[in-house]
Design a protein around this motif. Sequence first.
Motif, PDB file in Angstrom:
ATOM      1  N   LEU A   1      -8.209   9.160 -13.675  1.00  0.00           N
ATOM      2  CA  LEU A   1      -7.909  10.538 -13.278  1.00  0.00           C
ATOM      3  C   LEU A   1      -8.117  11.485 -14.449  1.00  0.00           C
ATOM      4  O   LEU A   1      -8.729  12.547 -14.310  1.00  0.00           O
ATOM      5  CB  LEU A   1      -6.470  10.644 -12.764  1.00  0.00           C
ATOM      6  CG  LEU A   1      -6.196   9.993 -11.406  1.00  0.00           C
ATOM      7  CD1 LEU A   1      -4.698   9.974 -11.116  1.00  0.00           C
ATOM      8  CD2 LEU A   1      -6.929  10.742 -10.299  1.00  0.00           C
TER       9      LEU A   1
ATOM     10  N   TYR B   1      -2.398  -1.316 -12.549  1.00  0.00           N
ATOM     11  CA  TYR B   1      -3.102  -0.393 -11.659  1.00  0.00           C
ATOM     12  C   TYR B   1      -2.804   1.046 -12.070  1.00  0.00           C
ATOM     13  O   TYR B   1      -3.714   1.876 -12.196  1.00  0.00           O
ATOM     14  CB  TYR B   1      -2.648  -0.655 -10.221  1.00  0.00           C
ATOM     15  CG  TYR B   1      -3.101   0.384  -9.222  1.00  0.00           C
ATOM     16  CD1 TYR B   1      -4.316   0.260  -8.542  1.00  0.00           C
ATOM     17  CD2 TYR B   1      -2.304   1.491  -8.931  1.00  0.00           C
ATOM     18  CE1 TYR B   1      -4.723   1.208  -7.623  1.00  0.00           C
ATOM     19  CE2 TYR B   1      -2.708   2.446  -8.016  1.00  0.00           C
ATOM     20  CZ  TYR B   1      -3.915   2.299  -7.373  1.00  0.00           C
ATOM     21  OH  TYR B   1      -4.313   3.250  -6.465  1.00  0.00           O
TER      22      TYR B   1
ATOM     23  N   LEU C   1       1.522   1.813  -3.542  1.00  0.00           N
ATOM     24  CA  LEU C   1       0.380   2.349  -4.279  1.00  0.00           C
ATOM     25  C   LEU C   1       0.191   3.837  -4.004  1.00  0.00           C
ATOM     26  O   LEU C   1      -0.153   4.610  -4.897  1.00  0.00           O
ATOM     27  CB  LEU C   1      -0.907   1.592  -3.925  1.00  0.00           C
ATOM     28  CG  LEU C   1      -1.038   0.172  -4.488  1.00  0.00           C
ATOM     29  CD1 LEU C   1      -2.432  -0.355  -4.227  1.00  0.00           C
ATOM     30  CD2 LEU C   1      -0.729   0.124  -5.973  1.00  0.00           C
ATOM     31  N   SER C   2       0.417   4.243  -2.769  1.00  0.00           N
ATOM     32  CA  SER C   2       0.309   5.670  -2.435  1.00  0.00           C
ATOM     33  C   SER C   2       1.234   6.489  -3.331  1.00  0.00           C
ATOM     34  O   SER C   2       0.861   7.540  -3.840  1.00  0.00           O
ATOM     35  CB  SER C   2       0.712   5.914  -0.981  1.00  0.00           C
ATOM     36  OG  SER C   2      -0.413   5.965  -0.168  1.00  0.00           O
TER      37      SER C   2
ATOM     38  N   HIS D   1      -5.543   3.659 -13.387  1.00  0.00           N
ATOM     39  CA  HIS D   1      -5.820   4.812 -12.525  1.00  0.00           C
ATOM     40  C   HIS D   1      -5.582   6.129 -13.261  1.00  0.00           C
ATOM     41  O   HIS D   1      -6.349   7.076 -13.118  1.00  0.00           O
ATOM     42  CB  HIS D   1      -4.993   4.752 -11.244  1.00  0.00           C
ATOM     43  CG  HIS D   1      -5.446   5.745 -10.220  1.00  0.00           C
ATOM     44  ND1 HIS D   1      -4.629   6.264  -9.262  1.00  0.00           N
ATOM     45  CD2 HIS D   1      -6.655   6.330 -10.023  1.00  0.00           C
ATOM     46  CE1 HIS D   1      -5.309   7.123  -8.519  1.00  0.00           C
ATOM     47  NE2 HIS D   1      -6.543   7.191  -8.952  1.00  0.00           N
TER      48      HIS D   1
ATOM     49  N   ARG E   1       0.817  -1.216   0.000  1.00  0.00           N
ATOM     50  CA  ARG E   1       0.000   0.000   0.000  1.00  0.00           C
ATOM     51  C   ARG E   1       0.849   1.264   0.000  1.00  0.00           C
ATOM     52  O   ARG E   1       0.451   2.294  -0.556  1.00  0.00           O
ATOM     53  CB  ARG E   1      -0.973  -0.037   1.175  1.00  0.00           C
ATOM     54  CG  ARG E   1      -2.139  -0.974   0.864  1.00  0.00           C
ATOM     55  CD  ARG E   1      -3.058  -1.189   2.028  1.00  0.00           C
ATOM     56  NE  ARG E   1      -3.630   0.046   2.548  1.00  0.00           N
ATOM     57  CZ  ARG E   1      -4.562   0.075   3.488  1.00  0.00           C
ATOM     58  NH1 ARG E   1      -5.009  -1.060   4.008  1.00  0.00           N
ATOM     59  NH2 ARG E   1      -5.040   1.211   3.919  1.00  0.00           N
ATOM     60  N   THR E   2       2.002   1.199   0.645  1.00  0.00           N
ATOM     61  CA  THR E   2       2.929   2.333   0.580  1.00  0.00           C
ATOM     62  C   THR E   2       3.288   2.613  -0.875  1.00  0.00           C
ATOM     63  O   THR E   2       3.316   3.753  -1.333  1.00  0.00           O
ATOM     64  CB  THR E   2       4.221   2.012   1.353  1.00  0.00           C
ATOM     65  OG1 THR E   2       3.876   1.683   2.692  1.00  0.00           O
ATOM     66  CG2 THR E   2       5.174   3.195   1.355  1.00  0.00           C
TER      67      THR E   2
ATOM     68  N   ALA F   1       3.956  15.798 -11.187  1.00  0.00           N
ATOM     69  CA  ALA F   1       4.604  15.827  -9.887  1.00  0.00           C
ATOM     70  C   ALA F   1       5.652  14.725  -9.795  1.00  0.00           C
ATOM     71  O   ALA F   1       5.361  13.562 -10.049  1.00  0.00           O
ATOM     72  CB  ALA F   1       3.568  15.653  -8.784  1.00  0.00           C
TER      73      ALA F   1
ATOM     74  N   GLN G   1       1.892  10.142 -13.196  1.00  0.00           N
ATOM     75  CA  GLN G   1       2.288  10.662 -14.508  1.00  0.00           C
ATOM     76  C   GLN G   1       3.789  10.627 -14.693  1.00  0.00           C
ATOM     77  O   GLN G   1       4.300  10.298 -15.758  1.00  0.00           O
ATOM     78  CB  GLN G   1       1.851  12.120 -14.627  1.00  0.00           C
ATOM     79  CG  GLN G   1       0.392  12.306 -14.836  1.00  0.00           C
ATOM     80  CD  GLN G   1       0.171  13.733 -15.303  1.00  0.00           C
ATOM     81  OE1 GLN G   1       0.411  14.061 -16.451  1.00  0.00           O
ATOM     82  NE2 GLN G   1      -0.245  14.579 -14.394  1.00  0.00           N
TER      83      GLN G   1
ATOM     84  N   ASP H   1       0.128   6.547  -6.935  1.00  0.00           N
ATOM     85  CA  ASP H   1      -0.941   7.525  -7.131  1.00  0.00           C
ATOM     86  C   ASP H   1      -0.385   8.946  -7.195  1.00  0.00           C
ATOM     87  O   ASP H   1      -0.768   9.740  -8.042  1.00  0.00           O
ATOM     88  CB  ASP H   1      -1.960   7.441  -5.984  1.00  0.00           C
ATOM     89  CG  ASP H   1      -2.793   6.169  -6.080  1.00  0.00           C
ATOM     90  OD1 ASP H   1      -2.822   5.561  -7.162  1.00  0.00           O
ATOM     91  OD2 ASP H   1      -3.402   5.792  -5.069  1.00  0.00           O
ATOM     92  N   ASP H   2       0.511   9.257  -6.270  1.00  0.00           N
ATOM     93  CA  ASP H   2       1.032  10.629  -6.207  1.00  0.00           C
ATOM     94  C   ASP H   2       1.889  10.975  -7.429  1.00  0.00           C
ATOM     95  O   ASP H   2       1.888  12.115  -7.879  1.00  0.00           O
ATOM     96  CB  ASP H   2       1.889  10.808  -4.939  1.00  0.00           C
ATOM     97  CG  ASP H   2       1.020  10.991  -3.712  1.00  0.00           C
ATOM     98  OD1 ASP H   2      -0.192  11.194  -3.878  1.00  0.00           O
ATOM     99  OD2 ASP H   2       1.551  10.913  -2.584  1.00  0.00           O
TER     100      ASP H   2
END
Lengths: 214, 183, 203, 167
Positions: A129, A121, A94-95, A125, A91-92, A159, A102, A98-99
């Motif tokens: 987005l 994933y 995946l965080s 995702h 999960r770390t 980012a 791109q 997500d952040d």
Amino acid sequence: MDWDVDELLAEPTTEVEQDYSSLCTQWLNERMAPELLPFAEDVVTRVTERLRAQLETLQSSIGTANATGYRSVLIQIELERIKFVLRSYLRTRLSKIDDYGQYIQANPSVLLNLSSTERQYLLRHQQLLHRHYMTSFLRELPMKMNKLDDTIGRTSMVAAPDMDSPVFCMVNETIEENLRVAENEYVTLDRGDILLLKYSAIANYVRAGAVSLI
Amino acid sequence: MALPRELEATFSPEEIEFLAGNEYIDIVPLETMDQLPLVSATIPIMKPPRKCRVPLWLALELKRQHRARIVPPEWLDLSNLQSLQEQEMEMDMFSKMPFRWLETAHLLLNACPDDIEDVEEVRRILLTIREARQSKARAGLEAVNEVQLALDNLGAMEINEIRPLFRETMNRMRKIVQVAEEE
Amino acid sequence: MENGLGNQSNKLIQDSRRTLYLDYLPPYQTDTVNEVIREIRTAERESLGILQALTNGGEVAFNPMEHPSEASSLLMFHTSNLYNKRCLMAYHNLRLRSIRQYCWNGGKRMEACIDTSLNQAEQEYLFRYSELVAAYKGPWVDLDLTASVVPPKNLFIDVRVLKDVGDIETEFGTISLTKNSQLYIRATDVERLIAQGYLARLS
Amino acid sequence: MDYYDIDGILSENQKVPCTCNVSIPGLGHEGREVPAGSKVELPFWLAEVLAVNSFVSIHMPIPFSSVVRNALKANPTSVPLRDICSNYYHFSENMLHVISDEQLAQLSLDTLRKRALLIADGALNPQGALQQNSDFINGLDDFEKYLLRTAHSTHRSLTHWQNSTNN
């Protein structure tokens, strides 16, 4: 009184112990590193296989005295511990995916750090987005403003992890060369040292295992 | 966010304690136990009164079930702690406590006070050491600059305690200096 | 600003600033978002107008050096549009983070505000993202990825049976709970029985 | 995450005093033209871009005036930073992009270092700190408040852990 460093850095002896220890290290590094580290595929695969085998053993003992005895209790407690580490590790990641989605997509070398399920994933995702931003407001803006990857002045919409952000680390193996941390400023890294410094200075050593994030 | 917000940049004390559970410790089994193959280690056959080295979490569990006695680590002996306390008071640096001392001591003092000699005195000295180190850590904040800070011998829980303040302060300084140098 | 550019965006940022520290989402600011969009489109129109006038409808090339005032005005509109877009992105991004946080970690207060605070697009995102999480979880079936990320502790507890319960089925076998017996048992298997008064937890 | 950083965006909103070098149509109230030579206050995000292209000249904002600098130099912990600027450090970082000012960078660092110590103390007991040293706590800028909040929540979770037992 020399128990501390050597005790702490004592190498686990068996492959089973090594794998768990290395999984924990990867987990801690991943939690504290600004960037997404390479997926610990081998270790995760082996630990997950052992976890599954243990669950099967436990399930096959259902109905026997072994299922409720204290040995079973110990086994179950350990299973929860292992599951917790794996869960938090995945999960770390995946965080961060997500952040920095791109950014990861745009950098093939970083994309290699993902497992194949993580890649799927990420792609799905990013599509979600993109669709969300489009329907929410982007499609209402002038055409030339529809993009998700412009740069305004110094700041890019894409980012990226801040590699210079400071981390706490411990040195596992003395590093021979002095480490440049600023103009005209060098530090030595000796086994057992604990430092707070910018991640970029030690990123390579973290990957190589000579330094751990703590 | 797949991780809860409060875990994004730090660990919870419970996570640090969890890691202490992975460390190995000696126990004296009170009954015989066959080899136990686990996912993270294989626990050897236990025969009382022979000492056996096992992960702390397992030791605590056996202790809870009255199947073993825990042998406290050497550094938790009163005489050792007394000399550590002396060092802690004399030096500006942190004395050489084991990396996971605070959380390990917390677990042991809760789980097996009966296995620790002079447990009240041990508790008192640990508290004194803890307070002395806390005030040293506070002084360390005065030394924070934008580049690096050495914190040798600081423990895992202690690092976690100062982490947000030290890191965020250094980070802000670093950003200001980076800009100033670019221009 | 005096001319109003960016003022609506700033409302979104103020709202976001509050949201940063909440464990739920305040209502989606539809009106403000629309006003920011309108401001961007107006600025775009104004810019086009200036350009049209200067280039005679596109026939002459625009030379900023010859028309510094117009150039500064164009730059102002351009910059405020980028600023407004950034605010829109940051506002929406922050809300999506909260939604993802909810998908992974749950949360009562967030659950209560889903129908009222999320707009349609956000509800759609919540739905699709949950599907995505489910798909990712699939191969890791043994781990239960959306379970707690708090380290396990006290999985097993000592209990005394106060009233006869009989046999209960657990994940790892059948356990019989007869009156006055004491057991060391998985907390999650007997939570309900404790609440109902069949078992008492021993400290 | 700079682009999406809410505090970053807020700091770009700080007002910067400027003089227009050309007359700028649309900049004034209700879109009026502001004549060349006028003094205006512009948010940093606009001031920077216009200044880079020489349409305006930037003046030192009040938070970085010599009066404030001297006060911070003399006694950093007794200055109500928040009244001067609600995101002082961030703003100072922004300004350093457009002006070269080694002294300002150093001052920001020293100020933060000294004030962080009091913030660390306050984090142990924010209620008490607010009673005993309310001027300081109320005078924290946004970043310092964030420091106080995160340091306090760390302290709270540690205390909670310390009071927990294994049972």
